[in-house]
Write a protein that holds these residues in place. Sequence first.
Motif, short mmCIF file in Angstrom:
data_model
loop_
_atom_site.label_atom_id
_atom_site.label_comp_id
_atom_site.label_asym_id
_atom_site.label_seq_id
_atom_site.Cartn_x
_atom_site.Cartn_y
_atom_site.Cartn_z
N SER A 147 32.06 28.74 41.69
CA SER A 147 32.37 29.87 42.57
C SER A 147 31.19 30.18 43.50
CB SER A 147 32.66 31.11 41.73
OG SER A 147 31.52 31.47 40.97
N LEU A 148 31.45 31.01 44.51
CA LEU A 148 30.38 31.50 45.36
C LEU A 148 29.36 32.30 44.56
CD1 LEU A 148 31.99 32.73 48.72
CD2 LEU A 148 30.24 30.96 48.43
N ILE A 149 29.83 33.03 43.57
CA ILE A 149 28.92 33.79 42.73
C ILE A 149 27.91 32.85 42.06
CG2 ILE A 149 28.74 35.12 40.59
CD1 ILE A 149 31.21 36.60 41.32
N GLU A 150 28.39 31.74 41.54
CA GLU A 150 27.48 30.78 40.91
C GLU A 150 26.48 30.23 41.93
OE1 GLU A 150 27.51 26.90 37.99
OE2 GLU A 150 29.27 27.25 39.26
N GLN A 151 26.96 29.88 43.12
CA GLN A 151 26.07 29.34 44.14
C GLN A 151 24.99 30.33 44.53
OE1 GLN A 151 28.39 27.90 47.51
NE2 GLN A 151 29.94 27.04 46.14
N LYS A 152 25.39 31.59 44.75
CA LYS A 152 24.43 32.61 45.17
C LYS A 152 23.49 33.00 44.04
CE LYS A 152 27.24 34.50 48.94
NZ LYS A 152 26.26 34.12 49.99
N ALA A 153 23.98 33.00 42.82
CA ALA A 153 23.11 33.29 41.68
C ALA A 153 22.05 32.20 41.54
CB ALA A 153 23.93 33.41 40.41
N ASP A 154 22.45 30.95 41.67
CA ASP A 154 21.50 29.84 41.58
C ASP A 154 20.44 29.95 42.68
OD1 ASP A 154 22.84 28.83 39.41
OD2 ASP A 154 23.87 27.24 40.52
N HIS A 155 20.88 30.30 43.89
CA HIS A 155 19.97 30.42 45.02
C HIS A 155 18.93 31.52 44.79
CE1 HIS A 155 18.61 30.05 49.16
NE2 HIS A 155 18.76 31.35 49.32
N LYS A 156 19.35 32.59 44.13
CA LYS A 156 18.46 33.73 43.87
C LYS A 156 17.76 33.63 42.51
CE LYS A 156 19.37 36.62 47.39
NZ LYS A 156 18.38 37.35 48.21
N ASP A 157 17.99 32.51 41.82
CA ASP A 157 17.40 32.29 40.49
C ASP A 157 17.82 33.36 39.49
OD1 ASP A 157 15.95 30.63 38.83
OD2 ASP A 157 14.08 31.76 39.07
N ILE A 158 19.10 33.74 39.57
CA ILE A 158 19.69 34.68 38.63
C ILE A 158 20.43 33.88 37.56
CG2 ILE A 158 21.37 36.57 38.33
CD1 ILE A 158 18.87 37.31 39.95
N ARG A 159 20.24 34.23 36.30
CA ARG A 159 20.92 33.52 35.22
C ARG A 159 22.42 33.67 35.39
NH1 ARG A 159 20.62 32.65 29.59
NH2 ARG A 159 22.32 31.20 29.16
N PHE A 160 23.13 32.56 35.45
CA PHE A 160 24.58 32.56 35.62
C PHE A 160 25.25 32.02 34.36
CE2 PHE A 160 28.57 30.48 36.82
CZ PHE A 160 29.24 31.54 37.43
N ILE A 161 26.28 32.71 33.90
CA ILE A 161 27.05 32.27 32.73
C ILE A 161 28.45 31.89 33.20
CG2 ILE A 161 27.99 32.95 30.49
CD1 ILE A 161 25.66 35.01 30.34
N ALA A 162 28.76 30.63 33.10
CA ALA A 162 30.07 30.13 33.53
C ALA A 162 31.11 30.49 32.46
CB ALA A 162 30.02 28.63 33.75
#
Length: 251
Positions: A147-162
């Motif tokens: 998702s876009l959320i995952e992409q933007k979280a990765d870009h901001k170095d935010i831990r993402f849980i799929a």
Amino acid sequence: MTRTIDLNADLGEDESAAGIARDIAIMDIVSSCNIACGGHAGSRQSMRTMLAAAKSKGIGPGAHPSYADRVNFGRRSMDIAVEDLEASLMNQLGEIISIAEEVDVPLTHLKPHGALYNDAQDDEALAALLVDIAARTNLALVGMPGSLIEQKADHKDIRFIAEAFIDRRYSDNGRLVPRSEAGAVIAEEEIRIQQGLALAEGTALTTKDGSRLVIAADSLCLHSDSDGALKTAEKMRKALEQNGIKIGRVA
């Protein structure tokens, strides 16, 4: 190597005695929970009850904010200015964060609810807002893989849980079938368990249109308001463990 997956549930959405008892029982089965914080459901009392129970059972409590729409349980998209939505979400998070501090249990993650969750997966402004809020509150962010959320979280170095859902039907594009469509919520317990195992093992599940789809997930969600949720949770955990999959927090 043993596979470990998080099992989560959306809780604190039913403040009846039966609803509270069911949610606390579910906490004995899952490894994390998402607690309604007033937007679609929940109150200061229910938040406190859920947070205290999560602390006592050693599971990871998360904030579960939504569009401020209790009438529709947060399951209808809203035409709302981003700055107004931001204020609403920060108010909801402020409430649950303050109660978590009183209970002395740290929040581990942020998972938007309902229509906001679905809208934000592919909406630039909403995805950016949620990632920004996760950064401000120092919480991991839960969303759909790819998702876009995952992409933007990765870009901001935010831990993402799929996250993936054992009790919801998927479309071929990896998004949830809208609840307005027949069959969107999987009613048959056996199919819920089959889908949960496929998700945990990284094998293909069957979409609404009969295609086969692999979804890579760190966490599996159960909806506490689905019929038979407690029984499904018990059977899901047993099936996972029987197939050599450990249940554990990822946040």
